[in-house]
Design a protein around this motif. Structure first.
Motif, short mmCIF file in Angstrom:
data_model
loop_
_atom_site.label_atom_id
_atom_site.label_comp_id
_atom_site.label_asym_id
_atom_site.label_seq_id
_atom_site.Cartn_x
_atom_site.Cartn_y
_atom_site.Cartn_z
N LEU A 55 37.99 28.64 40.28
CA LEU A 55 37.64 28.96 39.06
C LEU A 55 38.86 29.49 38.05
N PHE A 56 39.47 30.38 38.74
CA PHE A 56 40.86 31.09 38.11
C PHE A 56 41.65 29.70 37.43
N SER A 57 42.04 28.78 38.39
CA SER A 57 42.67 27.68 37.88
C SER A 57 42.04 27.10 36.58
N ILE A 58 40.70 26.67 36.72
CA ILE A 58 40.34 26.11 35.59
C ILE A 58 40.34 26.96 34.29
N LEU A 59 39.91 28.19 34.23
CA LEU A 59 40.14 29.35 33.25
C LEU A 59 41.63 29.29 32.85
N ASP A 60 42.41 29.51 33.69
CA ASP A 60 43.69 29.63 33.12
C ASP A 60 44.25 28.49 32.52
N ASN A 61 43.76 27.18 32.95
CA ASN A 61 44.13 25.90 32.27
C ASN A 61 43.70 25.94 30.82
N ARG A 62 42.22 26.29 30.93
CA ARG A 62 41.53 26.28 29.63
C ARG A 62 42.13 27.21 28.52
N VAL A 63 42.43 28.52 29.10
CA VAL A 63 43.27 29.33 28.38
C VAL A 63 44.35 28.92 27.58
N THR A 64 45.23 28.64 28.65
CA THR A 64 46.47 28.03 28.17
C THR A 64 46.32 26.87 27.06
N SER A 65 45.40 26.03 27.32
CA SER A 65 45.14 24.88 26.26
C SER A 65 44.38 25.29 25.06
N LYS A 66 43.99 26.45 24.96
CA LYS A 66 43.10 27.09 23.85
C LYS A 66 41.80 26.38 23.72
N LYS A 67 41.18 26.01 25.00
CA LYS A 67 39.85 25.56 24.76
C LYS A 67 38.64 26.47 25.10
N PRO A 68 37.74 26.28 24.23
CA PRO A 68 36.66 27.33 24.65
C PRO A 68 35.85 27.05 25.79
N THR A 69 35.53 28.25 26.38
CA THR A 69 34.72 28.24 27.54
C THR A 69 33.78 29.39 27.46
N ILE A 70 32.36 29.17 27.63
CA ILE A 70 31.26 30.11 27.74
C ILE A 70 31.02 30.45 29.08
N LEU A 71 30.71 31.63 29.44
CA LEU A 71 30.43 32.14 30.71
C LEU A 71 29.11 32.77 30.57
N MET A 72 28.24 32.50 31.43
CA MET A 72 26.92 33.29 31.36
C MET A 72 26.46 33.83 32.49
N THR A 73 26.04 34.96 32.61
CA THR A 73 25.63 35.61 33.62
C THR A 73 24.60 36.63 33.49
N ASN A 74 23.98 37.07 34.49
CA ASN A 74 22.84 38.26 34.47
C ASN A 74 23.44 39.38 35.15
N LEU A 75 24.89 39.24 35.32
CA LEU A 75 25.36 40.58 35.75
C LEU A 75 26.10 41.56 34.91
N GLY A 76 25.92 42.74 35.11
CA GLY A 76 26.65 43.68 34.18
C GLY A 76 28.08 43.78 34.54
N ILE A 77 28.65 44.45 33.59
CA ILE A 77 30.35 44.59 33.71
C ILE A 77 30.61 44.77 34.81
N LYS A 78 30.51 45.86 35.44
CA LYS A 78 30.80 46.37 36.72
C LYS A 78 30.58 45.36 37.94
N ASP A 79 29.51 44.67 37.81
CA ASP A 79 29.20 43.65 38.84
C ASP A 79 30.01 42.44 38.75
N CYS A 80 30.27 42.06 37.67
CA CYS A 80 31.17 41.18 37.46
C CYS A 80 32.36 41.30 38.12
#
Length: 116
Positions: A55-80
């Motif tokens: 998941l880190f590799s995918i997100l890192d590649n997407r950030v580097t390529s400036k491609k949007p990614t939406i992450l959805m969760t029911n977790l709070g910030i601390k739990d994430c």
């Protein structure tokens, strides 16, 4: 003009594919190339270290390529942070803007006739 949007739920179960070495590079390339990637249920699987690395590799590649990614969760910030690990959580926080949706669930309680 069309756009390729890919929505993944229970992302951890999709990551099982990546455990097979012949598929790793194709898997990473596919998820890194999609124009908009939506990952739902982040943290539900409480993934293994391998899943976190992928998941880190995918997100890192997407950030580097400036491609949007939406992450959805029911977790709070601390739990994430606890579920995703410090490295991945730091990457997400450095490039993402959190949006909090508050309110009651729209899901209705199940009743005995739910499968009728």
């Amino acid at each position: 003009m069309g756009a390729l949007i890919f929505i993944v739920t229970l992302f951890g179960s999709v990551l099982i594919i990546a455990y097979h070495p012949p598929f790793v590079q194709r898997f990473l390339k596919f998820f890194s190339s999609i124009q908009l990637l939506v990952i739902d249920e982040v943290g539900v699987q409480k993934g293994s270290e391998s899943e976190k690395r992928i998941l880190f590799s995918i997100l890192d590649n997407r950030v580097t390529s400036k491609k949007p990614t939406i992450l959805m969760t029911n977790l709070g910030i601390k739990d994430c942070g606890l579920v995703l690990g410090d490295r991945l959580y730091d990457r997400i926080r450095s490039k993402c803007v959190p949006v909090l949706f508050k309110g009651n669930s729209f899901r209705k309680p199940a009743t005995p006739d739910v499968f009728d």
